[in-house]
Structures are given as structure tokens and as C-alpha cells.
Design a protein around this motif. Structure first.
Motif, PDB file in Angstrom:
ATOM      1  N   VAL A 334      -6.682  19.340   1.897  1.00  0.00           N
ATOM      2  CA  VAL A 334      -6.698  18.079   1.940  1.00  0.00           C
ATOM      3  C   VAL A 334      -5.533  17.807   2.801  1.00  0.00           C
ATOM      4  N   ARG A 335      -5.575  17.599   4.359  1.00  0.00           N
ATOM      5  CA  ARG A 335      -4.540  16.918   4.963  1.00  0.00           C
ATOM      6  C   ARG A 335      -4.629  15.310   5.348  1.00  0.00           C
ATOM      7  N   PHE A 336      -3.604  14.627   4.750  1.00  0.00           N
ATOM      8  CA  PHE A 336      -3.534  13.533   5.052  1.00  0.00           C
ATOM      9  C   PHE A 336      -2.840  13.140   6.475  1.00  0.00           C
ATOM     10  N   GLY A 337      -2.264  14.144   6.896  1.00  0.00           N
ATOM     11  CA  GLY A 337      -1.340  13.875   8.398  1.00  0.00           C
ATOM     12  C   GLY A 337      -0.338  12.898   8.154  1.00  0.00           C
ATOM     13  N   GLU A 338       0.048  11.985   9.134  1.00  0.00           N
ATOM     14  CA  GLU A 338       1.098  11.009   9.035  1.00  0.00           C
ATOM     15  C   GLU A 338       0.605   9.850   8.070  1.00  0.00           C
ATOM     16  N   VAL A 339       1.401   9.471   7.166  1.00  0.00           N
ATOM     17  CA  VAL A 339       1.115   8.246   6.309  1.00  0.00           C
ATOM     18  C   VAL A 339       1.887   7.384   6.206  1.00  0.00           C
ATOM     19  N   VAL A 340       1.824   6.115   6.507  1.00  0.00           N
ATOM     20  CA  VAL A 340       2.837   5.184   6.383  1.00  0.00           C
ATOM     21  C   VAL A 340       3.112   4.992   4.895  1.00  0.00           C
ATOM     22  N   ARG A 341       4.611   4.871   4.714  1.00  0.00           N
ATOM     23  CA  ARG A 341       5.109   4.546   3.264  1.00  0.00           C
ATOM     24  C   ARG A 341       4.390   3.421   2.721  1.00  0.00           C
ATOM     25  N   GLY A 342       3.738   3.299   1.531  1.00  0.00           N
ATOM     26  CA  GLY A 342       3.350   2.299   0.645  1.00  0.00           C
ATOM     27  C   GLY A 342       1.935   2.013   0.957  1.00  0.00           C
ATOM     28  N   SER A 343       1.194   2.853   1.853  1.00  0.00           N
ATOM     29  CA  SER A 343      -0.085   2.276   2.483  1.00  0.00           C
ATOM     30  C   SER A 343      -1.246   2.964   1.358  1.00  0.00           C
ATOM     31  N   ILE A 380      -8.656  11.222  -4.847  1.00  0.00           N
ATOM     32  CA  ILE A 380      -7.094  11.483  -4.943  1.00  0.00           C
ATOM     33  C   ILE A 380      -6.547  10.240  -4.085  1.00  0.00           C
ATOM     34  N   VAL A 381      -5.457   9.469  -4.542  1.00  0.00           N
ATOM     35  CA  VAL A 381      -4.939   8.511  -4.034  1.00  0.00           C
ATOM     36  C   VAL A 381      -3.373   9.092  -4.006  1.00  0.00           C
ATOM     37  N   LEU A 382      -3.010   8.548  -3.006  1.00  0.00           N
ATOM     38  CA  LEU A 382      -1.556   9.180  -2.454  1.00  0.00           C
ATOM     39  C   LEU A 382      -0.401   8.103  -2.815  1.00  0.00           C
ATOM     40  N   GLU A 383       0.359   8.254  -3.850  1.00  0.00           N
ATOM     41  CA  GLU A 383       1.240   7.244  -4.064  1.00  0.00           C
ATOM     42  C   GLU A 383       2.626   7.683  -3.799  1.00  0.00           C
ATOM     43  N   GLN A 384       2.933   8.493  -2.985  1.00  0.00           N
ATOM     44  CA  GLN A 384       4.208   9.060  -2.701  1.00  0.00           C
ATOM     45  C   GLN A 384       5.149   7.999  -1.783  1.00  0.00           C
ATOM     46  N   VAL A 405      -6.958  23.135  -4.870  1.00  0.00           N
ATOM     47  CA  VAL A 405      -7.142  22.752  -3.472  1.00  0.00           C
ATOM     48  C   VAL A 405      -5.651  22.096  -3.153  1.00  0.00           C
ATOM     49  N   ARG A 406      -5.116  22.520  -1.891  1.00  0.00           N
ATOM     50  CA  ARG A 406      -3.929  22.102  -1.440  1.00  0.00           C
ATOM     51  C   ARG A 406      -3.939  20.632  -0.779  1.00  0.00           C
ATOM     52  N   VAL A 407      -2.776  19.919  -1.150  1.00  0.00           N
ATOM     53  CA  VAL A 407      -2.720  18.411  -0.381  1.00  0.00           C
ATOM     54  C   VAL A 407      -1.488  18.657   0.308  1.00  0.00           C
ATOM     55  N   GLU A 408      -1.398  18.219   1.505  1.00  0.00           N
ATOM     56  CA  GLU A 408      -0.576  18.191   2.422  1.00  0.00           C
ATOM     57  C   GLU A 408      -0.436  16.913   3.412  1.00  0.00           C
ATOM     58  N   GLY A 409       0.987  16.806   3.828  1.00  0.00           N
ATOM     59  CA  GLY A 409       1.085  15.430   5.052  1.00  0.00           C
ATOM     60  C   GLY A 409       2.566  15.273   4.982  1.00  0.00           C
ATOM     61  N   ARG A 410       2.664  14.114   5.457  1.00  0.00           N
ATOM     62  CA  ARG A 410       4.019  13.792   5.797  1.00  0.00           C
ATOM     63  C   ARG A 410       3.997  12.161   5.547  1.00  0.00           C
ATOM     64  N   VAL A 411       5.074  11.592   4.852  1.00  0.00           N
ATOM     65  CA  VAL A 411       5.087  10.261   4.859  1.00  0.00           C
ATOM     66  C   VAL A 411       6.023   9.726   5.881  1.00  0.00           C
ATOM     67  N   VAL A 412       5.872   8.788   6.408  1.00  0.00           N
ATOM     68  CA  VAL A 412       6.768   8.130   7.481  1.00  0.00           C
ATOM     69  C   VAL A 412       6.863   6.708   7.301  1.00  0.00           C
ATOM     70  N   ALA A 413       7.772   6.321   7.925  1.00  0.00           N
ATOM     71  CA  ALA A 413       8.177   4.669   7.680  1.00  0.00           C
ATOM     72  C   ALA A 413       7.128   3.792   8.653  1.00  0.00           C
ATOM     73  N   GLU A 414       6.729   4.391   9.822  1.00  0.00           N
ATOM     74  CA  GLU A 414       5.782   3.694  10.589  1.00  0.00           C
ATOM     75  C   GLU A 414       5.252   4.659  11.351  1.00  0.00           C
ATOM     76  N   THR A 415       3.956   4.402  11.435  1.00  0.00           N
ATOM     77  CA  THR A 415       2.905   5.180  12.183  1.00  0.00           C
ATOM     78  C   THR A 415       3.301   5.636  13.526  1.00  0.00           C
ATOM     79  N   ALA A 416       3.044   6.642  13.859  1.00  0.00           N
ATOM     80  CA  ALA A 416       3.332   7.311  15.178  1.00  0.00           C
ATOM     81  C   ALA A 416       1.956   7.693  15.790  1.00  0.00           C
TER      82      ALA A 416
END
Length: 673
Positions: A334-343, A380-384, A405-416
Motif C-alpha cells: 500500500v503506497r500512500f505517496g506524499e502525505v501532508v502531516r496531520g492529514s 488502515i489509517v496513517l497517524e504518522q 502487506v507493506r505500507v510505505e510513503g513519505r510525510v511532508v509538511a506541504e503537498t508537492a
């Protein structure tokens, strides 16, 4: 049990006295525990939450709960706060107004809670204490408590007349000392215990015997192991005095008992004739897909035995048959991609295969990845909250094996802006249930087509103004060409896959802000309508995209300040020209007013473009404003009669600054690549 099930959750994290450090977790813990206890599918408690109240309010709620109980009622009380021990060894629970030097009058005594327990008619009472314990003493006296808190001593066994009650504490011996009236060690947060409690009830992991019910003893065993695993320095304690078993919650966990295969099928699986055994494999494979899980697991056991003990040809056939029932997810990643922190984005894990392969449990490898089971699926809910790349695992365990099942992605401060990729089998979708913008989004396509329609219409109008090139320039057809270029560019950006999410909408909205003013020949009204309608469609497309939200922020850097200066300079030039027009002739007052409106819109649009977030949208919006500014400066300059004696100094300033704004926008776009 026919009685009522009532729970009182007391959470104190904020304190008026500076000597009691604020605790972060009680409010969140209270909310999570109230949700799981009140869930009709899990526990069915009638829950009351008392949060950050004074001592007399808490004492009143405690007394009400126990005084109004019946013998068959199940009562549960949960404290999440500071626990304070006086100099004489008495235990108190801290409230919002608690003063460490006046515990008797400003805190809730454990002895008071004990008396309420003793007076209650209920025969099933559970007290859960998730507290930081410390010594409390007079202000200004630097003392460190030396003994253990001995929390269970405040609720001695046998003090309840033989009635059923249980006390479970997060720890019985951890103490933190006061220096004067300050808590010396304020870094510990009482969250591990309650987090484990919520997880055990919600996931059903506390159901150790997998009988579908979570008993009090099972819950304590789960809490002990889970808390010790997360924090080896913390040991939960218990004192349980009950007759019979008290079941606190239901569990989705049910151990599937295999149903024996029919005697003739068992005999066929062991027959000396290999073809008879092959026939048995076929029948066992059919039973393996049964909706009756007991029948399926019974067939799986026989197939496993044949795969391990029979000759190669039969073993391979049996192994192939049972592999159809292996535990597997539709997607291994499961790839979340870039996720805005707190979303708090969410995704679903779906299982494949026959019913026996989907009768599974789900477990997360990290606490910031919350897993909620939903039949044979899981959300699954990401709370990172930590910035950077992350990777976690969800382990799926069933009667026929397990899968990861692997879950991966990146938490960013702002969406790019991210190029659109091929859809994942299990896409990661942010929380609100609205579909994101995709390549088939009708509003994005409509916005692009409307902008291009405006450009095509302008071309037709421009070349119809004269029959020769000289007429084209004399009649002002050239003034429309910049708008043709910018409208076409914005429309194409709305239709291209890599620019339709932010660059296209930003450019089209910025262009429409200025160029769609009702000024000029009546023939241009249709163009204005096309651009405004396109901008509206573009904003709707942005709204439907759940992966980001427009917001305002501070200017990003010196480049943003320079853009603001350029916009202000252009506006100042237009204002200068407007003043000159009005002074030149009162008949030109209407034209001067239009100059003023354009100046205000250009300045406001420049400021908005610099402040808008995400940055890609803001830069594109700034580009649209610059393009619209060029169009309007050219149009207003052409509209000025040749006989005018106005110097035109303002025109030079306006044109120079709007070109500077366009150059700055291009540089910002190049820098943001």
C-alpha cells in the motif's frame, strides 16, 4: 447478564497549579476509550467522560455512579491523571484545581473512591488506574519520596464484603518526586497503558482463548504483556476478587474447529490406489472453498497431511489444492505517496481467495498505523507525525497461514505536485470520502475546453477587424493576441495530465481575475464568460481533489517579496495614469475609474499568488495574474486616444513592472521544479 453496563472515564491532563505538569495523553485516551467502550459491536457500555474538572465535580460523578447501581450492573471507572501520595502515605487523584500542598481539600482521595466502591450494590466493578505517581509535600521542602506508591494498598482485598471487584493499575511502584512544588520528572506520559487497553478491545487481541469474548483475566494478561513490551520499566498490577468470569467485550476472534471429513473421503485419501487418492484431492479441494469454515479447515488439514506424506505426484496435487486457500491480499504493498502531516489518510486492505482464506486477523507493526477490521477487509489509517519516509507492515493471520502487506510513503509538511502514476490495486485515499481529481474529471476537462474556446473566439474576432495587416494593427486586433496566447496556455495546462491538478487551475484563475473584466467591445463579452466559467470549473476540480487543500501562508522568500514589489509598481503606474486621465478631462473619468479597478485587482492578485499554498498553485496563479496584467495594460494603452496629451509616464511604469512580474513568475516556476 441483564443489568446495565456503565463506564465513567475521568481524564485530567490540564492543571492550574504549575507544580503539576500537563499530561498530553488523557484527553486523547479518554476519547479513544469512550469510543471503543460505547461501540455496540464490542462492549455496549453507557459511557460518561469527565475531562479536566475540579475535585468536587469528579467526586460527585464517582459517587453518583456507584450509588445508583443495581446488583447486576457492570461498572467500570477509568482514571487518567497524576496520582499523588501525601507525606502520610495516602493516595490522591489529581484534579484540575489540585494543589500539592492541600491534597485533602483539592484532590480526590483514593479512600473516598474505596468507600463508594464498598457502598455500591453492584457485584461487578472494575477500576482502571492509569496514573503517574509521586510524593507530595509542603511547598519549599525539597524531599524525594523513597517508598513505593503501593497503589493496590489503597484498595485492600476483602474490604468490599466479598462483592466482585477488580483493580488494575498501569504501575504499582513508579514514583516521581517533587522539588518544592515542581514535579521533577515530567517527561513520562500515562499513555502506554490506556493505548494497550484500547488496542486490545478494538482489535480483539485481548481474546487469548479466541472464544469470541474478552474476559477480565484475559484483558489483564494482554495488558501486562503489551505494556511490558512497549515499556520494560512499567509493570501493570492487579487485584481481582470475583466469583466467576466477567466478560467486558466481544471479539471477532473465533477459533475455527475443524469438522472431520466424511469417513469414505478419509478412506479414499488413504487408499492404496493412487488414482483414488487423486480423486480424494479433487473432492477435498471442493470442500476447501465451502462457506462452512469448519468444513474448509477440516479439508485443509487432510490436504496438508497428504502434501507432507504422500508420494510426489499426489503430494504436489494436494499442495497445489491447498495453496488456493492460502492467506493473500489483493495487493502486497500500500503506497500512500506524499502525505501532508496531520492529514490522516486511509486505505483499505482487501483479501482474496475462498472464505477460509479471508477469515483473518490484522495486526500493525507500528502504533501510528491504526488498523480497523471490517469483515474480511481492514481499513488502515496513517497517524504518522514525523516528517520523512516511513515503512510499516500489516500482518494478516488466518487458519491457513499468514501474509504481510507493506505500507510505505513519505510525510511532508506541504503537498508537492506529483506526476500522476498508474493506480495502485489498493490506493491510499485521504480521509474525507470524496473522489480525487483524475484524468477523466469532467470539471478539469470543461475548464480546459472553455479556455481554448475563448482563445479560438478571440482569433476569429481579431482577424475579422480588418482585411489587411495594416488594418489589423490600426483597428486593434493585435491587442487580443496576448490574451489568445495566455488563454490557450491555461487551457492546454488544464488538459495535460501533469499540470491539470495545480498549475492549470492556478494559471486559469489568475488570468480570469484580470482579463475577464467587462471592458472593451461587446463582442468580447462571450470571451469574458468563457474565461470566468473555465475558472469556476477549475476551482471545482481543485475542490474535488482530496490530496491537497488551498491555504494561505507567509511569503516564501525574497522572490515572493520581489513579486509583490513588481505588482505594487504596476498598480502604481496604472493609478498614476488614471489620475492624469481624470485631470485631463472630466469626460475621461469613467476610463480613469477602470484604470483604478485594474490596479486594485492586479495588486490583490499578486499578493494572493505570493501567499497561496501549495506553492505550485500559487506560482501558477501569479503567472496568470502577470499574463492578465499584460493583456489589460496593452488594452488600456490602445484605448487611449492619440489626441490625448497625457504623458503616458504611468504606462511605461506599468508595462515595465508587469513584464518584471512575468519574468519573476517564470523564475519561480523554474526554481520550484
Amino acid at each position: 447478564m441483564t443489568g446495565a453496563r456503565r463506564a465513567l472515564i475521568i481524564a485530567n491532563g490540564e492543571y492550574d497549579n504549575p507544580g503539576l505538569s500537563a499530561l498530553r495523553s488523557p484527553a486523547a485516551d479518554a476519547e479513544a476509550l469512550a469510543e471503543v467502550l460505547g461501540d455496540r459491536a464490542i462492549s455496549e457500555f453507557d459511557v460518561q467522560v469527565v475531562r479536566d474538572e475540579t475535585a468536587h465535580v469528579i467526586a460527585g460523578r464517582v459517587e453518583d455512579l456507584f450509588a445508583d447501581s443495581a446488583p447486576d450492573d457492570v461498572l467500570l471507572v477509568h482514571f487518567s491523571c497524576h496520582g499523588l501520595k501525601s507525606e502520610s502515605g495516602e493516595l490522591f487523584f489529581a484534579a484540575r484545581n489540585t494543589r500539592p500542598e492541600r491534597l485533602a481539600s483539592t484532590a480526590v482521595p483514593a479512600d473516598f473512591v474505596q468507600r463508594c466502591l464498598r457502598m455500591s450494590r453492584s457485584r461487578s466493578i472494575v477500576l482502571l488506574l492509569d496514573c503517574c505517581y509521586g510524593g507530595a509535600f509542603s511547598q519549599g521542602v525539597a524531599v524525594r519520596a523513597t517508598g513505593e506508591a503501593n497503589v493496590l494498598d489503597a484498595f485492600p482485598a476483602g474490604g468490599f464484603g466479598g462483592r466482585g471487584r477488580a483493580v488494575i493499575t498501569a504501575s504499582n511502584s513508579i514514583e516521581y518526586a517533587f522539588e518544592g512544588d515542581q514535579l521533577a520528572d515530567d517527561h513520562v506520559r500515562p499513555s502506554v497503558f490506556t493505548s494497550a487497553l484500547v488496542d486490545g478491545l478494538r482489535t480483539g487481541d485481548a481474546d487469548r482463548d479466541e472464544d469470541g469474548w474478552i474476559a477480565l483475566g484475559e484483558l489483564y494478561d494482554y495488558l501486562f504483556d503489551s505494556v511490558r513490551e512497549r515499556n520494560p520499566n512499567q509493570t501493570p498490577s492487579r487485584d481481582i476478587e470475583m466469583q466467576g468470569e466477567l466478560y467486558l467485550a466481544r471479539s471477532r476472534r473465533r477459533r475455527i474447529k475443524p469438522s472431520p471429513v466424511p469417513a469414505d473421503l478419509r478412506a479414499a485419501s488413504e487408499d492404496a490406489n493412487m488414482f483414488t487418492r487423486l480423486g480424494a484431492v479433487t473432492e477435498l479441494q471442493r470442500r476447501l472453498t465451502s462457506e462452512n469454515l469448519s468444513v474448509a479447515i477440516g479439508a485443509h488439514e487432510v490436504l496438508t497431511t497428504m502434501a507432507q506424506t504422500d508420494i510426489r505426484h499426489i503430494a504436489e496435487a494436494a499442495d497445489l489444492a491447498r495453496r488456493e486457500a492460502r492467506v493473500r491480499a489483493e495487493s502486497e504493498v500500500v503506497r500512500f505517496g506524499e502525505v501532508v502531516r496531520g492529514s490522516r489518510p486511509a486505505a483499505r486492505i482487501r483479501l482474496a481467495g475462498p472464505p477460509i482464506a479471508r477469515a483473518c486477523r490484522f495486526a500493525s507493526s507500528h502504533s501510528w498505523l491504526r488498523v480497523t477490521e471490517d469483515g474480511d477487509e481492514a481499513e488502515i489509517v496513517l497517524e504518522q507525525e514525523e516528517l520523512g519516509a516511513f515503512e510499516a507492515r500489516v500482518t494478516v493471520t488466518g487458519p491457513t497461514g499468514e501474509a504481510v502487506v507493506r505500507v510505505e510513503g513519505r510525510v511532508v509538511a506541504e503537498t508537492a505536485p506529483v506526476p500522476e502514476a498508474a493506480p495502485e490495486p489498493v490506493p491510499a485515499v485521504p480521509a474525507p470520502p470524496v473522489a480525487p481529481v483524475s484524468k477523466t474529471d469532467p470539471f478539469a476537462v470543461a475548464a480546459g475546453l472553455l479556455a481554448i474556446a475563448a482563445a479560438v473566439y478571440l482569433v476569429a474576432i481579431a482577424f475579422s477587424l480588418g482585411s489587411s495587416l495594416e488594418d489589423f494593427f490600426e483597428d486593434g486586433g493585435w491587442v487580443m493576441l496576448p490574451l489568445v496566447v495566455f488563454a490557450s496556455a491555461a487551457g492546454i495546462a488544464m488538459l495535460l495530465r501533469n499540470t491539470r491538478r495545480m498549475a492549470g487551475p492556478g494559471a486559469l484563475c489568475g488570468l480570469a481575475l484580470l482579463s475577464a473584466m467587462p471592458y472593451g467591445p461587446a463582442l468580447l463579452v462571450l470571451t469574458d464568460g468563457f474565461l470566468l466559467a473555465g475558472a469556476v470549473c477549475a476551482l471545482i476540480a481543485v475542490r474535488r481533489d482530496r490530496s491537497f487543500r488551498l491555504a494561505l501562508g507567509k511569503p516564501r522568500d525574497a522572490l515572493g517579496v520581489a513579486a509583490l514589489v513588481a505588482g505594487a509598481g504596476c498598480a502604481a503606474g496604472l493609478v498614476t495614469e488614471a489620475v492624469e486621465l481624470i485631470d485631463y478631462s472630466s469626460s475621461r473619468a469613467d476610463e480613469g475609474a477602470i484604470h483604478l479597478v485594474v490596479a486594485v485587482l492586479l495588486l490583490a492578485g499578486t499578493a494572493l499568488g505570493v501567499l497561496l499554498r501549495p506553492a505550485a498553485f500559487g506560482v501558477a496563479f501569479l503567472g496568470g495574474v502577470a499574463g492578465g496584467g499584460i493583456v489589460m495594460v496593452c488594452a488600456l494603452f490602445y484605448a487611449m486616444p492619440s489626441s490625448s496629451s497625457v504623458t503616458g509616464a504611468g504606462w511605461g511604469i506599468a508595462l515595465a513592472m508587469v513584464l518584471a512580474l512575468a519574468i519573476l513568475t517564470g523564475f519561480a516556476a523554474w526554481k520550484a521544479r
